[in-house]
Design a protein around this motif. Structure first.
Motif, PDB file in Angstrom:
ATOM      1  N   LYS A 263       0.903  -1.154   0.022  1.00 33.32           N
ATOM      2  CA  LYS A 263      -0.100   0.082   0.029  1.00 33.32           C
ATOM      3  C   LYS A 263       0.691   1.171  -0.022  1.00 33.32           C
ATOM      4  CE  LYS A 263      -3.647  -2.318   2.474  1.00 33.32           C
ATOM      5  NZ  LYS A 263      -4.397  -2.080   3.647  1.00 33.32           N
ATOM      6  N   GLY A 264       0.538   2.287  -0.587  1.00 28.99           N
ATOM      7  CA  GLY A 264       1.190   3.660  -0.466  1.00 28.99           C
ATOM      8  C   GLY A 264       1.687   3.721  -1.694  1.00 28.99           C
ATOM      9  N   TYR A 265       2.877   4.301  -1.720  1.00 30.21           N
ATOM     10  CA  TYR A 265       3.723   4.779  -2.984  1.00 30.21           C
ATOM     11  C   TYR A 265       4.604   3.458  -3.358  1.00 30.21           C
ATOM     12  CZ  TYR A 265       3.020   9.514  -1.971  1.00 30.21           C
ATOM     13  OH  TYR A 265       2.405  10.842  -1.581  1.00 30.21           O
ATOM     14  N   GLN A 266       4.916   3.325  -4.648  1.00 32.72           N
ATOM     15  CA  GLN A 266       5.337   2.312  -5.165  1.00 32.72           C
ATOM     16  C   GLN A 266       6.645   2.737  -6.313  1.00 32.72           C
ATOM     17  OE1 GLN A 266       2.672  -0.418  -6.881  1.00 32.72           O
ATOM     18  NE2 GLN A 266       2.269  -1.250  -4.870  1.00 32.72           N
ATOM     19  N   CYS A 267       7.494   2.165  -6.314  1.00 31.54           N
ATOM     20  CA  CYS A 267       8.370   2.563  -7.336  1.00 31.54           C
ATOM     21  C   CYS A 267       8.123   2.256  -8.676  1.00 31.54           C
ATOM     22  CB  CYS A 267       9.981   1.535  -7.159  1.00 31.54           C
ATOM     23  SG  CYS A 267      11.192   1.863  -8.382  1.00 31.54           S
ATOM     24  N   PRO A 268       8.362   2.858  -9.662  1.00 33.54           N
ATOM     25  CA  PRO A 268       7.649   3.033 -10.817  1.00 33.54           C
ATOM     26  C   PRO A 268       8.579   2.001 -11.710  1.00 33.54           C
ATOM     27  CG  PRO A 268       8.735   4.857 -10.920  1.00 33.54           C
ATOM     28  CD  PRO A 268       8.423   4.438  -9.390  1.00 33.54           C
ATOM     29  N   ASN A 269       9.672   1.619 -11.279  1.00 32.56           N
ATOM     30  CA  ASN A 269      10.792   0.826 -12.051  1.00 32.56           C
ATOM     31  C   ASN A 269      10.623  -0.539 -11.508  1.00 32.56           C
ATOM     32  OD1 ASN A 269      12.046   3.053 -13.334  1.00 32.56           O
ATOM     33  ND2 ASN A 269      12.976   3.368 -11.423  1.00 32.56           N
ATOM     34  N   CYS A 270      10.546  -0.839 -10.214  1.00 29.48           N
ATOM     35  CA  CYS A 270      10.433  -2.305  -9.866  1.00 29.48           C
ATOM     36  C   CYS A 270       8.919  -2.631  -9.023  1.00 29.48           C
ATOM     37  CB  CYS A 270      11.533  -2.672  -9.271  1.00 29.48           C
ATOM     38  SG  CYS A 270      11.764  -1.846  -7.676  1.00 29.48           S
ATOM     39  N   GLY A 271       8.324  -1.633  -8.735  1.00 28.54           N
ATOM     40  CA  GLY A 271       7.186  -1.993  -8.094  1.00 28.54           C
ATOM     41  C   GLY A 271       7.145  -2.068  -6.392  1.00 28.54           C
TER      42      GLY A 271
END
Length: 124
Positions: A87-95
């Motif tokens: 939940k919350g922010y996730q890295c756009p490169n690896c998730g």
């Protein structure tokens, strides 16, 4: 008291269940007496107390086991449980999730998994 993935301590389960067995013993004892003694009012009064002890003594450990998700025979009592969704922010490169990382005032953060920089304001 405990996290959902943590099993409650065995000592606590045994200690709480002792109250349930005390209530069960009281219930059996009070209703196995001859019909004239004690009076019916006292049998019902003692039964209410015994049911309260059994509800606390047996209900507490059962609810603790259900909350931990480790009740014997339940389908989710396997050793290989899947991780909860991030939940919350996730890295756009690896998730990967943001976790407990520090974020700069402008919103820049470095992923602890793939080590790439990204901005939380431009993704979400």
């Amino acid at each position: 008291m405990n996290t959902p993935s943590q099993r409650p301590p065995l000592f606590a389960l045994i200690f709480m269940s002792m109250f349930g067995f005390i209530g069960l013993g009281l219930l059996i004892f009070i209703w196995s007496q001859p019909s004239g003694f004690p009076p019916l009012f006292f049998k019902f009064f003692a039964s209410c107390i015994a049911v309260g002890f059994m509800a606390m003594g047996f209900g507490g450990p059962i609810s603790m086991l259900k909350a931990s998700g480790k009740t014997p025979g339940s389908p989710n009592a396997t050793e290989t449980e899947s991780a909860p969704p991030v939940k919350g922010y996730q890295c756009p490169n690896c998730g990967a999730g943001l976790g407990q990382q520090e974020v700069s005032p402008s919103g820049d953060v470095k992923c602890s998994y793939c080590h790439k920089w990204w901005n939380i304001h431009s993704h979400q």
